[in-house]
Design a protein around this motif. Structure first.
Motif, mmCIF file in Angstrom:
data_model
loop_
_atom_site.group_PDB
_atom_site.id
_atom_site.type_symbol
_atom_site.label_atom_id
_atom_site.label_comp_id
_atom_site.label_asym_id
_atom_site.label_seq_id
_atom_site.Cartn_x
_atom_site.Cartn_y
_atom_site.Cartn_z
ATOM 1 N N THR A 28 0.823 -1.209 0.000
ATOM 2 C CA THR A 28 0.000 0.000 0.000
ATOM 3 C C THR A 28 0.856 1.258 0.000
ATOM 4 N N ILE A 29 2.001 1.174 0.631
ATOM 5 C CA ILE A 29 2.854 2.353 0.832
ATOM 6 C C ILE A 29 3.721 2.648 -0.397
ATOM 7 N N LEU A 30 4.116 1.599 -1.116
ATOM 8 C CA LEU A 30 5.021 1.807 -2.252
ATOM 9 C C LEU A 30 4.495 2.778 -3.315
ATOM 10 N N PRO A 31 3.193 2.666 -3.705
ATOM 11 C CA PRO A 31 2.685 3.638 -4.693
ATOM 12 C C PRO A 31 2.802 5.080 -4.191
ATOM 13 N N ILE A 32 2.607 5.286 -2.883
ATOM 14 C CA ILE A 32 2.737 6.636 -2.314
ATOM 15 C C ILE A 32 4.199 7.078 -2.390
ATOM 16 N N MET A 33 5.082 6.164 -2.046
ATOM 17 C CA MET A 33 6.519 6.476 -2.114
ATOM 18 C C MET A 33 6.940 6.876 -3.514
ATOM 19 N N ASN A 34 6.422 6.146 -4.507
ATOM 20 C CA ASN A 34 6.795 6.418 -5.893
ATOM 21 C C ASN A 34 6.259 7.757 -6.378
ATOM 22 N N GLN A 35 5.180 8.215 -5.724
ATOM 23 C CA GLN A 35 4.533 9.452 -6.136
ATOM 24 C C GLN A 35 5.285 10.687 -5.634
ATOM 25 N N TYR A 36 5.958 10.538 -4.503
ATOM 26 C CA TYR A 36 6.630 11.689 -3.901
ATOM 27 C C TYR A 36 8.128 11.438 -3.806
ATOM 28 N N SER A 37 8.887 12.177 -4.597
ATOM 29 C CA SER A 37 10.338 11.973 -4.591
ATOM 30 C C SER A 37 10.964 12.456 -3.290
ATOM 31 N N GLU A 38 10.189 13.237 -2.516
ATOM 32 C CA GLU A 38 10.708 13.762 -1.239
ATOM 33 C C GLU A 38 10.860 12.663 -0.198
ATOM 34 N N ILE A 39 10.178 11.545 -0.401
ATOM 35 C CA ILE A 39 10.253 10.468 0.591
ATOM 36 C C ILE A 39 11.573 9.732 0.449
ATOM 37 N N GLU A 40 12.322 9.786 1.502
ATOM 38 C CA GLU A 40 13.664 9.206 1.489
ATOM 39 C C GLU A 40 13.600 7.684 1.631
ATOM 40 N N THR A 41 12.781 7.244 2.581
ATOM 41 C CA THR A 41 12.691 5.811 2.806
ATOM 42 C C THR A 41 11.436 5.506 3.625
ATOM 43 N N CYS A 42 11.112 4.238 3.757
ATOM 44 C CA CYS A 42 10.041 3.872 4.673
ATOM 45 C C CYS A 42 10.505 2.702 5.526
ATOM 46 N N VAL A 43 9.956 2.624 6.731
ATOM 47 C CA VAL A 43 10.387 1.578 7.644
ATOM 48 C C VAL A 43 9.194 1.109 8.475
ATOM 49 N N GLU A 44 9.099 -0.195 8.662
ATOM 50 C CA GLU A 44 8.053 -0.738 9.535
ATOM 51 C C GLU A 44 8.698 -1.075 10.874
ATOM 52 N N CYS A 45 8.002 -0.756 11.945
ATOM 53 C CA CYS A 45 8.584 -0.973 13.264
ATOM 54 C C CYS A 45 7.493 -1.243 14.298
ATOM 55 N N SER A 46 7.920 -1.526 15.512
ATOM 56 C CA SER A 46 6.983 -1.714 16.609
ATOM 57 C C SER A 46 7.564 -1.123 17.885
ATOM 58 N N ALA A 47 6.877 -0.106 18.398
ATOM 59 C CA ALA A 47 7.306 0.479 19.675
ATOM 60 C C ALA A 47 7.166 -0.569 20.768
ATOM 61 N N LYS A 48 6.174 -1.456 20.605
ATOM 62 C CA LYS A 48 5.888 -2.466 21.623
ATOM 63 C C LYS A 48 6.988 -3.526 21.707
ATOM 64 N N ASN A 49 7.387 -4.056 20.548
ATOM 65 C CA ASN A 49 8.431 -5.089 20.522
ATOM 66 C C ASN A 49 9.836 -4.519 20.421
ATOM 67 N N LEU A 50 9.925 -3.190 20.395
ATOM 68 C CA LEU A 50 11.200 -2.492 20.193
ATOM 69 C C LEU A 50 11.846 -2.911 18.874
ATOM 70 N N LYS A 51 11.008 -3.231 17.895
ATOM 71 C CA LYS A 51 11.551 -3.697 16.619
ATOM 72 C C LYS A 51 11.799 -2.518 15.689
ATOM 73 N N ASN A 52 13.026 -2.432 15.178
ATOM 74 C CA ASN A 52 13.416 -1.383 14.215
ATOM 75 C C ASN A 52 13.369 0.039 14.767
ATOM 76 N N ILE A 53 13.332 0.199 16.086
ATOM 77 C CA ILE A 53 13.236 1.545 16.660
ATOM 78 C C ILE A 53 14.547 2.309 16.470
ATOM 79 N N SER A 54 15.663 1.699 16.865
ATOM 80 C CA SER A 54 16.923 2.436 16.695
ATOM 81 C C SER A 54 17.247 2.596 15.218
ATOM 82 N N GLU A 55 16.843 1.607 14.399
ATOM 83 C CA GLU A 55 17.043 1.710 12.952
ATOM 84 C C GLU A 55 16.304 2.923 12.392
ATOM 85 N N LEU A 56 15.058 3.113 12.863
ATOM 86 C CA LEU A 56 14.254 4.239 12.385
ATOM 87 C C LEU A 56 14.974 5.561 12.605
ATOM 88 N N PHE A 57 15.490 5.757 13.822
ATOM 89 C CA PHE A 57 16.149 7.024 14.115
ATOM 90 C C PHE A 57 17.505 7.126 13.410
#
Ligand code: GTP
Ligand code: MG
Length: 176
Positions: free
Chosen positions: A126-155
């Motif tokens: 769902t997110i990729l078409p939005i990403m392709n539409q806006y060149s301003e988007i640098e990247t996207c990341v999925e994470c979980s504050a609950k599981n602490l998954k990808n939190i430090s990666e996000l920052f």
């Protein structure tokens, strides 16, 4: 060169912006969070890119003026949605348009899909078409504050987007 960084997380209602910041800082998921976290400064020596980094929360109870002020001071903006909430994904496009109207699109944007612990499937389709539409988007990341998954990666991605930008529209001269 930039001396320090300002990272701003903006509202897409109850998607876990404040929880993400608190999880990063305390390395555990907080059961209860205030509407808006205090501005946090991470000292240079504990950030991967060795740059002092300010993290600014944004809540919907804040005014539009403060959205304007906060986003104009930011070096990178994270738009947070919740991967289990279709409405919040739809709101991403809306927010992108608002930010472009406020002319904040010169700074890199990062799409953050939080609450990955609640779903089996990725929201990337769902997110990729939005990403392709806006060149301003640098990247996207999925994470979980609950599981602490990808939190430090996000920052880390947020820091990297400022220090080593790849987006064609980003011009460091504009910000300093
Ligand atoms: P506003 O400031 O009101 O816009 O909300 P917010 O985006 O700051 O969200 P907040 O951090 O207040 O979290 C909203 C709700 O989602 C809370 O009940 C959190 O406990 C929950 N939540 C946040 N992150 C996660 C996550 O990764 N997984 C799950 N399962 N729940 C989460
Ligand atoms: Mg909040």
């Amino acid at each position: 060169l930039l001396n320090d960084l300002k990272i701003t997380l903006i509202r897409t209602s109850k998607v876990g912006k404040t929880s993400l910041i608190m999880s990063l800082v305390s390395e555990e998921f907080p059961d209860e969070v205030p509407l808006r976290a205090e501005e946090i400064t991470i000292p240079a020596d504990v950030t991967p890119e060795r740059v002092p980094t300010h993290i600014v929360d944004y809540s919907g109870t804040d005014t539009c003026t403060s959205l304007y002020d906060e986003t104009h001071m930011a070096n990178v903006i994270c738009i947070v949605y919740s991967v289990n909430n279709k409405k919040s994904i739809e709101k991403v496009s809306l927010l992108l348009n608002v930010l472009i109207l406020l002319s904040c699109h010169r700074v890199p944007l990062i799409l953050v899909g939080n609450k990955s612990d609640l779903v089996e499937h990725s929201s990337m389709e769902t997110i990729l078409p939005i990403m392709n539409q806006y060149s301003e988007i640098e990247t996207c990341v999925e994470c979980s504050a609950k599981n602490l998954k990808n939190i430090s990666e996000l920052f880390y991605y947020a820091q990297k987007a400022v220090l080593h930008p790849t987006g064609p529209l980003y011009s460091p001269e504009d910000k300093e």
